[in-house]
Design a protein around this motif. Sequence first.
Motif, PDB file in Angstrom:
ATOM      1  N   ALA A  36      44.828  41.192  48.598  1.00 25.77           N
ATOM      2  CA  ALA A  36      43.636  41.946  48.220  1.00 25.77           C
ATOM      3  C   ALA A  36      42.471  40.969  48.096  1.00 25.77           C
ATOM      4  N   LEU A  97      40.582  45.665  50.501  1.00 25.25           N
ATOM      5  CA  LEU A  97      39.927  46.058  49.256  1.00 25.25           C
ATOM      6  C   LEU A  97      40.890  46.207  48.085  1.00 25.25           C
ATOM      7  N   LYS A  98      42.064  46.795  48.332  1.00 26.18           N
ATOM      8  CA  LYS A  98      43.001  47.023  47.228  1.00 26.18           C
ATOM      9  C   LYS A  98      44.433  46.970  47.745  1.00 26.18           C
ATOM     10  N   GLU A  99      45.353  46.835  46.815  1.00 27.84           N
ATOM     11  CA  GLU A  99      46.765  46.743  47.163  1.00 27.84           C
ATOM     12  C   GLU A  99      47.280  48.067  47.703  1.00 27.84           C
ATOM     13  N   ALA A 130      41.216  41.727  43.868  1.00 23.69           N
ATOM     14  CA  ALA A 130      40.695  42.991  44.375  1.00 23.69           C
ATOM     15  C   ALA A 130      39.172  42.915  44.447  1.00 23.69           C
ATOM     16  N   GLN A 132      35.468  44.957  44.815  1.00 27.00           N
ATOM     17  CA  GLN A 132      34.745  46.221  44.673  1.00 27.00           C
ATOM     18  C   GLN A 132      33.704  46.305  45.766  1.00 27.00           C
TER      19      GLN A 132
END
Length: 135
Positions: A36, A97-99, A130, A132
Amino acid sequence: MKGRAVILTIILLFLHLYAKGQDISVIADYPEVVRAGQQFTISWTINSGGGEFTEPSFNGFYKLMGPQTSYSSSTQIINGKISRETTYTYVYYLQALKEGKFVIPPATFTFKNKSYYSDSLRIEVVGGNAVQQNV
């Protein structure tokens, strides 16, 4: 009469070889696992020119840049036989962007009203920083 039959056979053979042409492939190169927040590249290589490349959606990823397009062409003559190869490569720079586990749909290459597809890309995003993003 035999001469005409031989000429007709040769012409039909050349027409068959010309109609067969080259098989078009759309091959993706990508990492299967990223962290991430990590930036990475995905590229698609196509062994034909003259068509239209359509990128897939990159849901779950932020597109930093792309496509960056490159072109390569080579000609070989071996024992009087000529072979040509042309490739186009489309590179995209993405950020995870994210897991999670994500599937990027196939890219499409359209040539002479026929569409060719890559495989779907399966990318796993593991723990990391991560990011945003307002997408």
